[in-house]
Enzyme design. Structure first.
Site, short mmCIF file in Angstrom:
data_model
loop_
_atom_site.label_atom_id
_atom_site.label_comp_id
_atom_site.label_asym_id
_atom_site.label_seq_id
_atom_site.Cartn_x
_atom_site.Cartn_y
_atom_site.Cartn_z
N CYS A 165 33.00 33.00 38.16
CA CYS A 165 34.07 32.00 38.08
C CYS A 165 34.72 31.71 39.43
O CYS A 165 35.60 30.85 39.51
CB CYS A 165 35.13 32.46 37.07
N HIS A 305 44.41 31.27 39.31
CA HIS A 305 43.20 31.37 38.50
C HIS A 305 43.58 31.25 37.03
O HIS A 305 42.94 30.51 36.28
CB HIS A 305 42.49 32.68 38.79
N GLU A 316 46.84 39.07 38.22
CA GLU A 316 47.16 38.03 39.20
C GLU A 316 48.66 37.93 39.41
O GLU A 316 49.14 37.83 40.55
CB GLU A 316 46.59 36.68 38.75
N LYS A 334 44.26 25.34 33.80
CA LYS A 334 43.35 25.69 32.70
C LYS A 334 44.01 25.53 31.33
O LYS A 334 43.32 25.50 30.32
CB LYS A 334 42.81 27.11 32.89
N HIS A 339 38.51 26.65 30.86
CA HIS A 339 37.90 27.39 31.98
C HIS A 339 36.46 26.95 32.15
O HIS A 339 35.58 27.31 31.35
CB HIS A 339 37.98 28.89 31.70
N PHE A 398 33.69 37.55 37.16
CA PHE A 398 33.02 38.76 36.72
C PHE A 398 32.26 39.36 37.90
O PHE A 398 31.75 38.65 38.76
CB PHE A 398 32.05 38.45 35.58
#
Length: 410
Positions: A165, A305, A316, A334, A339, A398
């Protein structure tokens, strides 16, 4: 020792194809309005999680021509439309540029998985002799960069970055490095993803990564919300035209913003879970700020993010509290777009450019009750007027792969 002079890559064009709309204007209007785009996805009928954020009304035949569209996977369709918009926005003419000085760096996580799934079904039902001869060039992760180069005659370095991502943010940072090295004058940089197929959604569902709000899809993506329960899978593409500043100035281009810093790191912690200490995230942000020659106190806005997962948003937020005690205006688009995995960083970098230009930070959709444990200044309900001189755009993937951009006003 002399401190290195920060290198500023000029952003002269942007192109977007997102669940919020086709084109920059349509996407930005929906994002500023904070209108969620998640809805029931009929292609996922019978799945335990049957909603996504798809690009509305996308007709590849009409936008690209049927002869082009039929031999490309959807993720390349989205990228081509975004790239053409970005090139036009930059005022560049591929028929007259020096293609040897133009590079392409695109981010992508999954490749042409929709094509692979369809051809695997053909193999099972009709046999190997019926599998398309175009399977490999349609599904290859690298092909999006190759097809963009073919479309516009970009003869310079051509590659795809795949850091889950964080892929598109990695691509933009890599593109800036190509400009800084002098290898290119112009680089098309961004990301594209179209992985909304049953196998992919089944995998994310089994991991517990997706929101389970099947009774209210529009409210499912809710970054930094107290009752968030996972992300909503999406598709999309974003492309930025980056140039060496002197090249942009020499041709009289409008410089919309600048990519002034890039940082990357690895958590080296877990395949899918973030390091709860946030050390890798913090390292990436600090590295990007150092690269830009800025201090945390210089940052006015963070395009987070913010995926709407419980652990991801918490880590975060923890890092943002540590690094930015003055509380810059934080948002996650998002909540509107879902996403889009390998495309997300490019879409969000483009939104950061627009925030710098317009002096507006878009609201985080579905943020009705901010999680009190997070304690950061998340914009919600309505856009906020903010004079943005410097901002970060954060992406984490990931594998513990972290990438951060610093964007500044021109």
């Amino acid at each position: 020792m002399l401190e290195p002079t920060p290198f500023h890559a000029a952003v002269t064009g942007i192109g977007l194809v997102t669940p919020a709309g086709i084109g920059v204007e349509a996407s930005w209007r929906t994002i500023l309005a904070g209108r969620p785009t998640a809805t029931v996805d009929h292609a996922l009928e019978g799945m335990p999680v049957d909603f996504t954020c798809r690009v509305p009304g996308f007709d590849a035949d009409a936008l690209l021509g049927r002869r082009t569209a039929w031999r490309l996977d959807r993720y390349v369709h989205l990228a081509l439309v975004a790239a053409r918009e970005a090139i036009a926005d930059a005022g560049l003419d591929p028929s007259s540029w020096d293609g040897s000085r133009v590079g392409v760096v695109m981010g992508n996580a999954l490749g042409g998985v929709a094509t692979f799934a369809a051809q695997h079904e053909t193999l099972l039902t009709d046999g190997a002799g019926k599998v398309s001869s175009l399977l490999i060039p349609m599904m290859g992760v690298n092909m999006v960069a190759g097809y963009l180069a073919i479309d516009c005659g970009a003869l310079g370095p051509n590659l795809v970055t795949t850091t889950a991502c964080a892929s598109a943010t990695t691509a933009i940072g890599t593109a800036r490095d190509l400009l800084r090295s002098g290898r290119c004058d112009v680089v098309l940089a961004g990301g594209a993803e179209a992985g909304l197929s049953k196998p992919i959604l089944a995998g994310f569902t089994r991991m517990g990564a997706l929101s389970g709000r099947v009774d209210d899809p529009a409210a499912a993506s809710r970054p930094f919300e107290q009752d968030r329960d996972g992300f909503v899978a999406a598709e999309g593409a974003g492309v930025l035209v980056l140039e060496r500043e002197e090249h942009a100035v020499a041709r009289g281009a409008r410089i919309r913003a600048r990519v002034s810093g890039y940082g990357a790191s690895a958590d080296a912690h877990h395949a899918t879970a973030p390091d709860p200490s946030g050390a890798g995230v913090e390292a990436a942000i600090r590295s990007a700020l150092d690269d830009a020659g800025l201090a945390p106190s210089d940052v006015d806005h963070v395009n987070a993010h913010g995926t709407s997962t419980r652990p991801g948003d918490a880590v975060e937020a923890q890092v943002l509290r540590r690094l930015f005690p003055d509380g810059p205006a934080v948002t996650s688009v998002k909540g509107v777009t879902g996403h889009s995995l390998g495309a997300a960083g490019a879409i969000e970098a483009a939104c950061t450019v627009l925030s710098i230009e317009d002096g507006l930070v878009p609201p985080t959709a579905n943020l009705d009750t901010p999680d009190p444990e997070l304690d950061i200044d998340v914009v919600h309900t309505a856009p906020r007027a903010v004079a943005v001189a410097a901002a970060t755009s954060n992406s984490f993937g990931f594998g513990g792969q972290n990438a951060v951009l610093v964007l500044t006003a021109a």
